[in-house]
Every structure is written in C-alpha cells, then in structure tokens.
Design an enzyme around this catalytic site. Structure first.
Site, PDB file in Angstrom:
ATOM      1  CE  LYS A   1      12.267 -86.404   4.955  1.00  0.00           C
ATOM      2  NZ  LYS A   1      13.539 -86.805   5.607  1.00  0.00           N
TER       3      LYS A   1
ATOM      4  CE1 TYR B   1      11.234 -89.311   1.376  1.00  0.00           C
ATOM      5  CE2 TYR B   1      10.213 -87.831  -0.217  1.00  0.00           C
ATOM      6  CZ  TYR B   1      11.251 -88.132   0.652  1.00  0.00           C
ATOM      7  OH  TYR B   1      12.300 -87.256   0.794  1.00  0.00           O
TER       8      TYR B   1
ATOM      9  CB  THR C   1      11.218 -83.522   0.901  1.00  0.00           C
ATOM     10  OG1 THR C   1      10.678 -83.446  -0.404  1.00  0.00           O
ATOM     11  CG2 THR C   1      10.177 -84.212   1.771  1.00  0.00           C
ATOM     12  CG  ASP C   2      10.236 -80.192  -3.144  1.00  0.00           C
ATOM     13  OD1 ASP C   2      10.193 -81.419  -2.913  1.00  0.00           O
ATOM     14  OD2 ASP C   2      10.677 -79.714  -4.217  1.00  0.00           O
ATOM     15  CD  GLU C   3       8.864 -85.706  -3.106  1.00  0.00           C
ATOM     16  OE1 GLU C   3       8.011 -86.604  -3.010  1.00  0.00           O
ATOM     17  OE2 GLU C   3       9.953 -85.844  -3.673  1.00  0.00           O
TER      18      GLU C   3
HETATM   19  P1  NAD Z   1      19.458 -91.901   0.300  1.00  0.00           P
HETATM   20  O1  NAD Z   1      18.356 -92.892   0.165  1.00  0.00           O
HETATM   21  O2  NAD Z   1      20.502 -91.814  -0.748  1.00  0.00           O
HETATM   22  O3  NAD Z   1      20.223 -92.130   1.696  1.00  0.00           O
HETATM   23  C1  NAD Z   1      19.545 -92.407   2.887  1.00  0.00           C
HETATM   24  C2  NAD Z   1      20.556 -92.965   3.868  1.00  0.00           C
HETATM   25  O4  NAD Z   1      19.874 -93.226   5.117  1.00  0.00           O
HETATM   26  C3  NAD Z   1      21.174 -94.291   3.430  1.00  0.00           C
HETATM   27  O5  NAD Z   1      22.566 -94.283   3.611  1.00  0.00           O
HETATM   28  C4  NAD Z   1      20.506 -95.329   4.336  1.00  0.00           C
HETATM   29  O6  NAD Z   1      21.344 -96.453   4.599  1.00  0.00           O
HETATM   30  C5  NAD Z   1      20.261 -94.499   5.583  1.00  0.00           C
HETATM   31  N1  NAD Z   1      19.205 -95.049   6.412  1.00  0.00           N
HETATM   32  C6  NAD Z   1      17.979 -95.484   6.016  1.00  0.00           C
HETATM   33  N2  NAD Z   1      17.287 -95.950   7.065  1.00  0.00           N
HETATM   34  C7  NAD Z   1      18.073 -95.769   8.167  1.00  0.00           C
HETATM   35  C8  NAD Z   1      17.902 -96.015   9.535  1.00  0.00           C
HETATM   36  N3  NAD Z   1      16.782 -96.583  10.019  1.00  0.00           N
HETATM   37  N4  NAD Z   1      18.906 -95.698  10.387  1.00  0.00           N
HETATM   38  C9  NAD Z   1      20.057 -95.146   9.924  1.00  0.00           C
HETATM   39  N5  NAD Z   1      20.275 -94.917   8.613  1.00  0.00           N
HETATM   40  C10 NAD Z   1      19.286 -95.206   7.750  1.00  0.00           C
HETATM   41  O7  NAD Z   1      18.733 -90.497   0.510  1.00  0.00           O
HETATM   42  P2  NAD Z   1      19.187 -89.018   0.107  1.00  0.00           P
HETATM   43  O8  NAD Z   1      18.692 -88.727  -1.246  1.00  0.00           O
HETATM   44  O9  NAD Z   1      20.612 -88.835   0.425  1.00  0.00           O
HETATM   45  O10 NAD Z   1      18.301 -88.166   1.117  1.00  0.00           O
HETATM   46  C11 NAD Z   1      18.789 -87.773   2.379  1.00  0.00           C
HETATM   47  C12 NAD Z   1      17.720 -86.976   3.104  1.00  0.00           C
HETATM   48  O11 NAD Z   1      17.367 -85.839   2.338  1.00  0.00           O
HETATM   49  C13 NAD Z   1      16.427 -87.745   3.364  1.00  0.00           C
HETATM   50  O12 NAD Z   1      15.959 -87.371   4.639  1.00  0.00           O
HETATM   51  C14 NAD Z   1      15.499 -87.245   2.283  1.00  0.00           C
HETATM   52  O13 NAD Z   1      14.149 -87.341   2.692  1.00  0.00           O
HETATM   53  C15 NAD Z   1      15.962 -85.808   2.164  1.00  0.00           C
HETATM   54  N6  NAD Z   1      15.715 -85.162   0.856  1.00  0.00           N
HETATM   55  C16 NAD Z   1      16.197 -85.768  -0.281  1.00  0.00           C
HETATM   56  C17 NAD Z   1      15.996 -85.139  -1.507  1.00  0.00           C
HETATM   57  C18 NAD Z   1      16.534 -85.744  -2.795  1.00  0.00           C
HETATM   58  O14 NAD Z   1      16.227 -85.235  -3.873  1.00  0.00           O
HETATM   59  N7  NAD Z   1      17.361 -86.784  -2.744  1.00  0.00           N
HETATM   60  C19 NAD Z   1      15.274 -83.934  -1.574  1.00  0.00           C
HETATM   61  C20 NAD Z   1      14.809 -83.364  -0.381  1.00  0.00           C
HETATM   62  C21 NAD Z   1      15.045 -83.984   0.826  1.00  0.00           C
HETATM   63  P1  TYD Z   2      12.279 -89.094  -8.514  1.00  0.00           P
HETATM   64  O1  TYD Z   2      13.724 -88.998  -8.922  1.00  0.00           O
HETATM   65  O2  TYD Z   2      11.766 -90.431  -8.090  1.00  0.00           O
HETATM   66  O3  TYD Z   2      12.068 -87.996  -7.389  1.00  0.00           O
HETATM   67  P2  TYD Z   2      10.669 -87.465  -6.712  1.00  0.00           P
HETATM   68  O4  TYD Z   2       9.584 -88.408  -7.017  1.00  0.00           O
HETATM   69  O5  TYD Z   2      11.054 -87.463  -5.267  1.00  0.00           O
HETATM   70  O6  TYD Z   2      10.448 -86.096  -7.280  1.00  0.00           O
HETATM   71  O7  TYD Z   2      11.395 -88.595  -9.721  1.00  0.00           O
HETATM   72  C1  TYD Z   2      11.538 -87.283 -10.244  1.00  0.00           C
HETATM   73  C2  TYD Z   2      10.452 -87.115 -11.299  1.00  0.00           C
HETATM   74  O8  TYD Z   2      10.752 -87.988 -12.400  1.00  0.00           O
HETATM   75  C3  TYD Z   2       9.081 -87.503 -10.818  1.00  0.00           C
HETATM   76  O9  TYD Z   2       8.131 -86.600 -11.403  1.00  0.00           O
HETATM   77  C4  TYD Z   2       8.871 -88.904 -11.365  1.00  0.00           C
HETATM   78  C5  TYD Z   2       9.667 -88.891 -12.651  1.00  0.00           C
HETATM   79  N1  TYD Z   2      10.269 -90.168 -13.069  1.00  0.00           N
HETATM   80  C6  TYD Z   2      10.120 -90.615 -14.381  1.00  0.00           C
HETATM   81  O10 TYD Z   2       9.458 -89.967 -15.201  1.00  0.00           O
HETATM   82  N2  TYD Z   2      10.726 -91.776 -14.749  1.00  0.00           N
HETATM   83  C7  TYD Z   2      11.434 -92.538 -13.870  1.00  0.00           C
HETATM   84  O11 TYD Z   2      11.936 -93.630 -14.265  1.00  0.00           O
HETATM   85  C8  TYD Z   2      11.600 -92.065 -12.523  1.00  0.00           C
HETATM   86  C9  TYD Z   2      12.381 -92.856 -11.508  1.00  0.00           C
HETATM   87  C10 TYD Z   2      11.006 -90.860 -12.164  1.00  0.00           C
END
Ligand code: NAD
Ligand code: TYD
Length: 346
Positions: free
Chosen positions: A155, A151, A127-129
């Site tokens: 990561k 988080y 992630t960018d975070e």
């Molecule tokens: P999500 O929470 O929707 O899905 C995560 C999945 O991992 C779920 O199906 C969960 O059951 C599974 N999981 C959790 N713990 C597990 C374990 N111990 N063993 C096996 N499976 C397990 O998440 P997402 O949004 O689809 O994100 C997927 C990946 O992308 C993550 O690594 C996240 O850090 C990364 N990522 C997400 C975003 C975003 O905006 N969603 C951005 C950048 C990176």
């Molecule tokens: P989020 O979807 O939780 O992603 P991340 O924290 O990984 O960027 O949140 C995106 C942005 O939106 C973040 O700046 C927090 C804000 N946010 C709200 O303002 N209200 C909300 O109810 C939630 C869940 C997030």
C-alpha cells in the site's frame, strides 16, 4: 446513465458500502472488480437492477480493459479501493499483494494518464498501516512512511506511485489514509467479523499475542461519508488522514463485543462469551499500535465521524446475526475460519 463514478473494488467490504451510498445519493456508479475470494456479488445483490449502476468483472492489472472503460464510459471520478487487504494473507504469500496493490495501481494510473476529462478526480484509498507502529500520539499526513507487513509495504508503494503521478504528470489525485474499518459486509477473516461469527458458532475466540495490540476504528458508513465528502470538497494533490473516534487494544475490544453478544445472542450454556477468548501465538511483525491524527480533514474540510464505537459494534453484531446465510456461504466455500499468516505449519 449520467456521467458515472468508477469504483474499483466495489464488490468488497468498503466498496459495496460506498457503491450503495453513492447510488442512494443520486450518483451513477460503475464497479470494476475482479471478484477475488474477498469480492462478492452478493454484497451488491439488491442493486442489480438499479438503472444508474453497472458491474464490470475485471482486474485493475488489465490496462486495456481500464482504458476501454474510461473511453467508453467517461467517468467523472475514479475511487480506487481494489486491493488485497488482509495482513495475515500477505505474510503467507505476498505475491498477489504486489501484483494488485502495486502493479494494479500503476496500470490504473497509466490508463488514467491517457484519459482526458474536465473536472476529473482520482481518489486513492490507503491505510494507516503505511506509517508503521505509532507507539505514542498519532500520525499526521506528514509522518514518515515505515510499513512493516507486506500488505502495508504494497500500500505504501501504491501511495508513492499515486503521489509521483501527480508530481510528474499532473494527475488530479487525492490520497486518503484510513484506520481500521468495521461494519456490515466485512469478510469474516478480519478481527471483528471473525470474532462475531466464531462466537455465534460457539467456537474459541483467538486473540493474538498478549492482546495489547491497539487499533483505531471507524464505522464503514463514516468512512464512506468521508470519501463522498472528499470527492466533493477535497483539494487535488492533498492527502487526508481519516481516523475514527476510538483507539482500543484488541483484548478490550473483543471483551466489549462479547458483552454485546451476551445481550443479543446469549450462549446456550449460560456462560459469558468472554470465556471463549483464547490467547494464541502472535502475528509475525505485529505492529503494536496504529493511530491517525485527523485534524487536517476536520479543520480544512470540516468532516468528522459521527458513529459511536459502542453503537457501531452493536449494529455490526446485529447485522451478522441477521445475515447468517451471507457469512455461512463464505465460511463454507471460501474461508473456514482457520488461522492464517503463521510462518510455520502445524
Ligand atoms: P476487501 O478485501 O473487502 O475488498 C477488496 C475488493 O477488491 C474485493 O472485492 C476484490 O475482489 C477486489 N479486488 C482485489 N484484487 C483486484 C484486482 N486485481 N482487480 C480488481 N478488483 C480486485 O477490502 P476492503 O476492506 O473493502 O478494503 C478496500 C480498500 O480500503 C483497500 O484498498 C484497503 O487497502 C483499504 N483500507 C481498508 C481498511 C480496512 O480496515 N478494511 C482500512 C484502511 C484502508
Ligand atoms: P485485522 O482485522 O487483521 O486488521 P489489521 O491487521 O489490518 O489491523 O486485525 C486487527 C487486529 O486484531 C490486529 O492487531 C490483529 C488482531 N487479530 C487477532 O488478535 N485475532 C485474529 O483472529 C485476527 C484476525 C486479528
């Protein structure tokens, strides 16, 4: 079954979109997923009978299970998405984040180290975070790691493990760092699906702090296309930043979403959805701004995202309107839409 790709976390938001893309492009896929609160077999329902697809329920913290899978199924690649993914939950309780994101990645790397396969690749999703708040400009792949939330720290730790397993053991890894994703099948705890599902139900739309916090957004299908591209063309040992086309503050984003919903799903009282926006207490340690510089992947792999933010937002809102049973079941049984991640309880 052809030599498969093992996708960890394939029942989650990005994972299920990726599994669908890979199967549609003729690949064989095995999903390994623990089915936590965020994992949902309904995300993969229509794939159940695909003959090039297998689902295995299990945790990435189970090294024996992974070793067994690798031995028996001989995958040509692992795409590692399994994680605890929600910042607010990591503030409330970081334990599962350390267990899965850090320890789980370690067990996966260790099992992979014992596995010998030609042309094998391990693609790690991050992630960018990990770069922390980027107040101006955009973070390149060489920007310093400065994670601020539990988080992000978990990561960042996982990224370092992946890098070390490359440097020390020669594992064929590629690291990818993505900005915020949005689109179909995202669990309704994240900003965009939370706002859409709350607006459809006529609830208040909680924006944290002053709403000036800024994120970079990528449509999930663009993310999955990038992953497939990196799987096929990425260089082992490299890391790639994948930023989307839009960097926008949260309040402006929620207002744009409200305007789309005014067209697709007008409120019964005739008021604009925007009137439901309410500013609420800020997230502890809330990073002000994320931004990734994606010139490396553009210049070396000739990849860039194609979905316009306005189009992606509209498609996403339409998807949630068309798939109410999908999210209503989650709101009923897994998460009721309450505020998460405050340090005090009211
Ligand atoms: P999500 O929470 O929707 O899905 C995560 C999945 O991992 C779920 O199906 C969960 O059951 C599974 N999981 C959790 N713990 C597990 C374990 N111990 N063993 C096996 N499976 C397990 O998440 P997402 O949004 O689809 O994100 C997927 C990946 O992308 C993550 O690594 C996240 O850090 C990364 N990522 C997400 C975003 C975003 O905006 N969603 C951005 C950048 C990176
Ligand atoms: P989020 O979807 O939780 O992603 P991340 O924290 O990984 O960027 O949140 C995106 C942005 O939106 C973040 O700046 C927090 C804000 N946010 C709200 O303002 N209200 C909300 O109810 C939630 C869940 C997030």
């Amino acid at each position: 079954m052809k030599q498969p790709i093992l996708v960890t976390g394939g029942a989650g938001f990005i994972g299920s979109n990726l599994v669908r893309l890979l199967l549609n492009s003729g690949e064989s896929v095995i999903t390994l997923d623990a089915l936590t609160y965020a994992g949902n077999s309904a995300n993969l329902e229509n794939l159940k009978n695909a003959d090039q697809y297998e689902f295995v329920q299990g945790s990435i913290t189970d090294q024996n299970l992974i070793s067994d899978l690798l031995e028996k199924r001989q995958p040509k690649a692992i795409i590692h998405l399994a994680a605890e993914s929600h910042v607010d939950r990591s503030i409330a309780d970081a334990g599962a984040f350390i267990k899965t994101n850090l320890e789980g990645t370690y067990y996966l790397l260790e099992a992979t180290r014992q596995y010998n396969a030609d042309e094998f690749r391990f693609i790690h999703i991050s992630t960018d975070e990990v770069f922390g708040s980027i107040e101006t400009g955009a973070a390149s792949e060489t920007a310093p790691y400065r994670p601020n939330s539990p988080y992000a720290a978990s990561k960042a730790g996982a990224d370092h493990l992946v890098r070390a397993w490359r440097q020390t053991y020669g594992l064929p890894v590629i690291i990818t760092n993505y900005c915020n994703n949005y689109g179909p099948y995202q669990f309704p705890e994240k900003l965009i699906p939370l706002m859409i599902t709350k607006a459809i139900q006529g609830n208040l739309l909680p924006v944290y702090g002053n709403g000036e916090h800024t994120r970079q957004w990528i449509y999930v299908e663009d993310h999955c296309q990038a992953l497939k591209h990196i799987l096929e063309h990425g260089e082992i040992g490299e890391s790639y930043n994948i930023g989307g086309n839009t960097i926008i503050d949260n309040l402006s984003l929620v207002k744009s979403l409200c305007a789309i919903l005014d067209e697709l799903h007008p409120r019964k009282d005739g008021q604009p959805h925007e009137t439901a926006i309410t500013m609420v207490e800020d997230r502890p340690g809330h990073d002000l701004r994320y931004a990734l510089d994606r010139s490396k992947i553009e210049n070396t792999l000739h990849w860039y995202p194609t979905t316009k933010f306005e189009d992606g937002l509209r498609q996403t809102a339409a998807w949630y309107l068309d798939h109410r049973p999908w999210w209503q079941e989650l709101l009923k049984n897994r998460y009721k839409g309450e505020r998460l991640g405050l340090l005090h309880q009211d």
